[in-house]
Design an enzyme around this catalytic site. Sequence first.
Site, mmCIF file in Angstrom:
data_model
loop_
_atom_site.group_PDB
_atom_site.id
_atom_site.type_symbol
_atom_site.label_atom_id
_atom_site.label_comp_id
_atom_site.label_asym_id
_atom_site.label_seq_id
_atom_site.Cartn_x
_atom_site.Cartn_y
_atom_site.Cartn_z
ATOM 1 N N LYS A 269 -0.302 7.534 5.165
ATOM 2 C CA LYS A 269 0.689 6.228 5.489
ATOM 3 C C LYS A 269 1.927 6.843 6.234
ATOM 4 C CE LYS A 269 -1.123 2.971 2.423
ATOM 5 N NZ LYS A 269 -1.047 2.225 1.208
ATOM 6 N N ARG B 207 -6.866 6.510 -3.457
ATOM 7 C CA ARG B 207 -7.574 5.830 -2.318
ATOM 8 C C ARG B 207 -7.245 6.937 -1.069
ATOM 9 N NH1 ARG B 207 -7.121 2.009 1.773
ATOM 10 N NH2 ARG B 207 -8.618 0.658 1.967
#
Length: 268
Positions: free
Chosen positions: A206, A240
């Site tokens: 991210k 994840r």
Amino acid sequence: MGVLNVTPDSFSDAARYLDADRAVEHALAMEAAGADLIDVGGESSRPMGASEVPIEVELARVAPVLARLGKRLGVPISIDTRRAEVARVALESGAAIINDITALEHDCEMAPLAARTRCAVVLMHMRGGLANHIEFARYRDVVREVLEYLRARARFAAAAGVARSRIIVDPGLGFAKTAQHNLKLLAALPDLCALGYPVLVGASRKSFVAAIAGAGERELEFGTAAANALAVAAGASIVRVHDAGAAVAVVRMAAAMAGRARPLGCDA
């Protein structure tokens, strides 16, 4: 949880697995690398510029992949969707988890579906919509507000008939969060775990990882590994990830150092 984005515009692997055959191959490779779950998604939710796609398009992307994976994959499948109809098709194809970034708020049929099918659900914190959630990254106390929201949504799911043991919560790193918000939430994971539900953390590749560790492939890999290790050590049950092979070693080592034989904490 290995990420399988069947989309043309995801922030990390756009269009790489849009072809069903390649998607299936990648899912099987992640399983072989040690992934415990595979999360299939047909709608991008990247922070900048994501837009809604018609349900017919989302179904056309995920249905062929799910149909093939249901017969070949040995680990549970999660469907990353806000829509009950997509979730229903996925569950009929063998999926065991609904991963809903809106925490069952977008589609009023999602909670009854989850209760009826007795699947597990991931409830994520987010504000705003797909295209503008970063505009809502304003909090007086991000940790308290995220905790309160997830507690409320978990109670909602339970009231709708979802078994408490099948509820998983996700602080939604990067969704209506700045880098500082993400760091505060990671530091507060023990408080989130204290809610009493398995916690999923999605830090992989991210933008806040890139901003801190660097945007190169190597920097993203190590930055993600650091976030995952600290998350598991702090009590997270699921991480994840896009690179399952690298994550497996990180999770095993972090869990062992934290005295946790196995971090996965739901009975999906």
